[in-house]
Structures are given as C-alpha cells and as structure tokens.
Design a protein around this motif. Structure first.
Motif, PDB file in Angstrom:
ATOM      1  N   GLN A  25       0.824  -1.205   0.000  1.00 45.88           N
ATOM      2  CA  GLN A  25       0.000   0.000   0.000  1.00 45.88           C
ATOM      3  C   GLN A  25       0.865   1.265   0.000  1.00 45.88           C
ATOM      4  N   LYS A  26       1.959   1.191   0.769  1.00 50.04           N
ATOM      5  CA  LYS A  26       2.873   2.327   0.816  1.00 50.04           C
ATOM      6  C   LYS A  26       3.499   2.580  -0.555  1.00 50.04           C
ATOM      7  N   LYS A  27       3.903   1.503  -1.237  1.00 51.19           N
ATOM      8  CA  LYS A  27       4.485   1.638  -2.573  1.00 51.19           C
ATOM      9  C   LYS A  27       3.461   2.175  -3.570  1.00 51.19           C
ATOM     10  N   GLU A  28       2.214   1.715  -3.429  1.00 54.09           N
ATOM     11  CA  GLU A  28       1.165   2.201  -4.329  1.00 54.09           C
ATOM     12  C   GLU A  28       0.924   3.690  -4.129  1.00 54.09           C
TER      13      GLU A  28
ATOM     14  N   GLU B  32       1.767   9.316  -6.105  1.00 54.72           N
ATOM     15  CA  GLU B  32       2.371  10.644  -5.991  1.00 54.72           C
ATOM     16  C   GLU B  32       3.274  10.943  -7.189  1.00 54.72           C
ATOM     17  N   LEU B  33       4.089   9.944  -7.605  1.00 51.59           N
ATOM     18  CA  LEU B  33       4.957  10.126  -8.760  1.00 51.59           C
ATOM     19  C   LEU B  33       4.154  10.354 -10.038  1.00 51.59           C
ATOM     20  N   GLN B  34       3.043   9.601 -10.179  1.00 49.62           N
ATOM     21  CA  GLN B  34       2.197   9.781 -11.359  1.00 49.62           C
ATOM     22  C   GLN B  34       1.572  11.177 -11.387  1.00 49.62           C
ATOM     23  N   GLU B  35       1.188  11.692 -10.207  1.00 49.08           N
ATOM     24  CA  GLU B  35       0.635  13.048 -10.142  1.00 49.08           C
ATOM     25  C   GLU B  35       1.691  14.084 -10.555  1.00 49.08           C
TER      26      GLU B  35
END
Length: 635
Positions: free
Chosen positions: A237-240, A245-248
């Motif tokens: 879940q943390k990685k997701e 955040e990176l995708q945003e």
C-alpha cells in the motif's frame, strides 16, 4: 499498554497459563464417558423411552468429528481477527453457552446437536490456538507446550466428573438393571436423572466465567499466522501511494510541457526556424564530440592491452608468506579494499624500496609461484589443500541450508498432500488411540459387566482415568524434547499390547480394574498429547497447525469405529473379545512406527531459498570470514 511492556518470555508464560485454564474449561468431550449414563437416564424418563447406552455413546464420536472440523477454523479466526484473545473469547462463549442451552433440550437428538455438534465445533476452534502460540514463544520446548495445554484439556473429566457426581447423586443411589443389558437411574433412583439439567447448567456457567478470564491471558505474537501478510500488504500500500504521488508529479510536468509548447507555437515563424537551425547545428557538434571520445577510448584500451602483453614477458617472484602479509596490511590500511590494481602497484613499490636493483625491470609483475620445482610442488599442494577446505566448507553450508529448510517444514500445504507420510501418520493415529477411546467411552459398562455396580466407584474410576489422561500428557510430551517420538510411541504401544490382552483378568478385583483403566487412559493421554508435536516435527509449526485437523480425522474415525463395535458386537461377543481387536491394532501400530520412515526431506522441494533464510546465511558467512581474518592476523 501494559502488555507492550512485558518481555517475550513473560508473554509466553502467560499464554501457557491462559491456554491451560482455557482448555481445562473446554475439555468436556472426554467428560462424556461419565455423563453418558446420567444423560441417557434423563431422556429415558422423558420422551425417548427406548434410548439405551450404546446409542447415547454416539455423542462421543459425533463430538470428536465436530471438534476436528473446528481445529482449522481456530487458526483461520486467529488470522482474521489478528488477536487470539478475541477469537478465543468468541469461541469460548459459544462453547460454554451451548452446554448451558443443552440442559433445556427436550429430546436426545436436540441434545446431540447442541452439546455434541455446536459445542464440539467451538471447542475444536479453541484447542490448537494456545498450543500454536506456545510453539512460537517456546520453539525449543514444543513437547512441554503441548503437554501443558493438553493436560488442561484432559483434566476436565477428572475435576468436573467428580463435581457432576456430587451434584446429581450425592447419596450414591445405585443404577437399576434393565432388560436391554444396561443399567440406568430409574425407579427408586430416578431423582438422579431428574437432577441432570441443573447440574449441566451449573457446570456450564463455571466454564463460561473462567473461560472469559483465561482468554485475556493469551498474548499476541508478532510472527503468528497472517501477520507477515499484513506487513507485506502495508508495504504494498505504501508503494502504491508513492506510485500515485509520482504519477501526479509526472502529470503536472506534462501539463507544463504542453503549456510551454503552446506558447512557443505563438512565436514568430522565422524566429522558430532560426532556433531549429541552431539546435540542429548543436546536435551535429555533440555527435562529433561523442565520436572523438569513443575513438580515444578505443585507443586507450589498445594501449592497456599492449601494456598487459608486455607485462607477461617477465615475472618477479615474491615469497607467498610475504605477499600474504603485505596484502593483509594493505587491505586493513586501504579504504578501497576491492581495487586489486591499486594493491598490486603498492606491492611493487614496497618491493622496489627494499630491493633497489629491481628498478631495471620496468615491466615486472609480482608472482606467488617460484620457478624452482620444489617450490612449485609446495605451492600446488597448498592450493589443493585450500580446494579441499573450500569443498568442505561448501558441504557444511549446504548441510546447514538443508537443515534450516527442513526445520521450516514444507513450502506449501499442497506439498504435504503429495507425501505418503501424511496418510500413513493418520493411519498410525487411528491404530494407537483406539484402545484408550473404547475404555474412556465404556468403562462404566465394562465395570457393570465385571460386577462393579457401585456408581460412586465407577465415578471414581472415571475421574482417576481423566487424571491419568491429563497428568501424563505433559510427562510424555516433555520427553519428546529429549527423546525421539518413535522411541516413546513404541513404549506406549507396548503398554497397550499388554493391557489389551490382560484387561479381562481385572474382573477379580476393583483395585486391579481401576489401575488398568488408569494405565490405559495414561496411554490415551500420551498419544493425544504427543501428536501436535509429531505434527509440527513433520510439517513445521505454521503448516502443521493447519494440518492437525487431518490427524484428528484419524482419531475421529477410531472413535466412530469403537462406537460401531460396541453397538454391533457388545451383546454378541462381549467387551473382552472386542479388546482382542485393539490388541491387533496396537501390534500393527508398533510395526508401523518401527519400520516406516516418517521423516521427510522438505529441502528438496524448495525451488529457492526463502529471503529470511538468505539473510541468516549471509550473516553466518560474514561471521565465518571475520573469524578467519582474526585467525590469520593472530598467526
């Protein structure tokens, strides 16, 4: 808050105490041998007038089957709730309330459903959870853990058998013989049968109140089943979230690029063309620079190759012991321990400083091999010894890995079902537990056939049997921490062989009869107390906790088998002849445990080493290297 401050050892001890008390309150299955005649007599004076003791004995195998179905449910509930005290509290309340509710039933089949099926299912859900958690806290003392917990479960029939007798028959009224070949509490002793519901309710309320307290002593363990999965899910879940955040951020950058492109498109066309031309010229220049750099790298590599070839023309010899000492000094003093070329240059400098005449050898390199035949032979011998030592180290490492993998157990439950040892061990359980089950369920009827009709004596025999069933469990299980399961089970089966063919001679004396019932219950407790340890030894702790229900299946079939034998053959051939069947079973079980290989090499079924074991091996390897370095420096 207080629980977090306790040490692991303290939590383990509290879990053992809580498990002992909890199973003591939820071990009413073995109490049925004493309750049968009372409960059957009660329903005979209501609507089930044709009910007899052989049919009443059906609750024992029914309850055992329900108990077996509940065993895997307990581990699943632990995984769902995450806290054993919550799952155990729910199951304990259901188990105890069903005993109370069973006292209000009007027909015997209703009693079987409530007391035998539902309560048995809840008791099965409770049984293995304290044992499993005890294994996690005390992995080196599995025999002790299984013995303490199963001792509490079996001790129920000793304590509450005596209490039930005092509640329903304080005056010691006798049973009345019936034309069906059994004896019941009816006629002048019908008051005993009428007191049964109230006595059951009293015991049920005791079970309920003590069980609620006992469940709160069961402690959480961080390695219990389901916790690793939860930790991995949290990490996932943390990685997701990080990915989102990176995708945003990526999306915002794309918007900025689009806006910049739109602004650029509004500029003058001539100016844009000029920019494109400048960019093109810059790309051409960059490409030329890259080509020149690549050509320079190729030339440098050719120079290095030629230099290496020249170095091979001449070799300077240095004594291996001196070289070894220099290498160790340089490795300790240098920050860059992996740069071999750096160490080589340093060694050359040291040699030149000590031997000025070496300056004439411009292309010299250092070699450990002397040109003398004797030195070469010695060098080769040292290398051969080193190779043998490395091979021995590799064998030890592989043996260690195999041992650790076998201690982990099978890689999956599916792997267990492919092994014949699982099914043979279930058969072994069926063979070894049969004698104890038939005596536990029918010792009162056997006593009546032998002429021992006093109800107080029969209740005393049952309580002593329950004590033997419980007290001897930790004794036999504790021996498993020192001796092999095979050796101990052989002793138990030898006792069963002797007692099964000599039981018929106990009709001459009450003490003799009580002693034989005590000894047979002792073997029953030994087998049931050791089997969880046997299961974990073969299948590992986590997989074994989920497979124990299949071993209980063998016990259930054995109980059903004794019920069918008593119902079909008791009036035809008598108990004494039935016991010869159990003599044969014990003998076959003895041969099976003696000659069949139950140990499984689980290591060969692993496709890769688990990550937890990899880190452990790496740590051990690093410690070995450190020890070797210290030894070399000291010498």
């Amino acid at each position: 808050m207080v629980a977090h401050q306790l040490s692991m050892k303290t939590k383990g001890v509290l879990t053992l105490i809580g498990g002992f008390i909890l199973l003591l309150m939820n071990g009413s299955m073995f109490l049925w041998g004493q309750l049968n005649v009372y409960v059957t007599s009660y329903y005979r004076q209501k609507e089930d007038t044709n009910l007899d003791l052989s049919v009443g004995g059906a609750i024992f195998p029914v309850m055992m089957a329900s108990f077996g179905l509940g065993l895997p449910l307990g581990i699943k509930l632990l995984k769902i709730f995450g806290q054993a005290r919550i799952s155990l509290l729910i199951c304990a309340i259901i188990s105890c309330l069903m005993i109370v509710i069973s006292s209000y039933t009007e027909r015997f089949y209703q009693f079987v459903i409530v007391y035998g099926v539902i309560s048995g299912l809840a008791q099965g859900s409770i049984y293995f959870v304290p044992i499993y958690l005890g294994y996690l806290y005390f992995p080196q003392n599995r025999g002790l853990v299984a013995g303490i917990n199963s001792f509490g479960y079996a001790l129920n029939s000793f304590l509450f058998g005596l209490l039930f007798f005092k509640l329903v028959n304080p005056n010691g009224l006798p049973q009345i013989s019936n034309s069906d070949g059994y004896s019941y509490f009816e006629g002048t002793s019908i008051s005993v049968a009428q007191a049964v519901p109230e006595a059951i309710r009293s015991i049920g309320y005791i079970f309920l109140s003590v069980s609620i307290v006992a469940t709160q002593l069961i402690m959480y363990h961080p390695d219990q089943i389901g916790e690793e999965e939860k930790r991995l899910k949290k990490e996932l879940q943390k990685k997701e979230n990080e990915m989102k955040e990176l995708q945003e951020i990526q999306h915002k950058l794309e918007l900025i690029d689009i806006q910049s492109t739109n602004k650029a498109s509004l500029q003058d066309q001539d100016q844009q063309q000029q920019i494109d031309t400048d960019q093109l010229n810059q790309l051409v220049v960059n490409k030329k620079i890259q080509m020149i750099q690549l050509e320079e790298e190729i030339i440098q590599q050719k120079i290095q190759i030629a230099h290496q070839i020249e170095l091979q023309y001449e070799c300077e010899y240095i004594n291996p012991q001196v070289l070894k000492k220099l290498k160790l000094n340089e490795i300790q003093n240098s920050k860059d321990q992996k740069n071999e070329i750096f160490h080589h240059k340093k060694l050359v400098k040291l040699i030149i400083l000590e031997s000025p005449n070496r300056k004439q050898h411009k292309n010299s390199i250092i070699s450990e091999i002397s040109t003398k035949p004797s030195d070469q032979e010695k060098y080769l011998e040292q290398k051969e010894n080193q190779m043998v030592a490395n091979l021995q180290e590799l064998k030890q490492r592989n043996a260690y890995i195999e041992e650790q993998l076998n201690s982990l157990g099978p890689p999956s439950i599916k792997a267990c079902f492919k092994q014949p040892q699982l099914y043979v061990s279930i058969l072994l359980g069926f063979l070894t537990v049969g004698l104890g089950l038939i005596i536990n369920g029918n010792y009162k009827s056997i006593a009546k056939d032998y002429g021992f009709t006093d109800d107080s004596f029969q209740s005393l025999v049952g309580s002593l049997g329950g004590f033997a069933n419980g007290f001897c469990r930790p004794m036999w299980s504790l021996l498993l921490d020192k001796y092999s399961f095979k050796r101990i089970l052989q002793i138990l089966l030898l006792i069963e062989i002797i007692t099964s063919i000599t039981m018929q001679f106990t009709n001459v004396n009450k003490t003799f009869y009580a002693l034989w019932v005590f000894i047979i219950h002792m073997t029953l407790g030994g087998v049931l107390g050791m089997w969880p340890v046997f299961c974990s030894q073969i299948n590992g702790i986590k997989i074994g906790s989920q497979l124990y229900c299949f071993y209980w299946l063998g016990f259930t079939i054995a109980n059903l088998f004794q019920f069918m034998l008593v119902m079909g053959l008791k009036t035809k051939i008598g108990f004494n002849n039935i016991l010869y069947i159990y003599f044969a079973q014990a003998f076959v079980g003895f041969l099976l445990i003696t000659y069949y290989k139950f140990k499984i090499n689980w290591a060969k079924l692993y496709n890769e080493i688990p990550k937890s074991l990899q880190s452990q091996i790496s740590l051990q390897k690093q410690q070995t290297l450190d020890n070797q370095l210290r030894s070399t420096m000291s010498s």
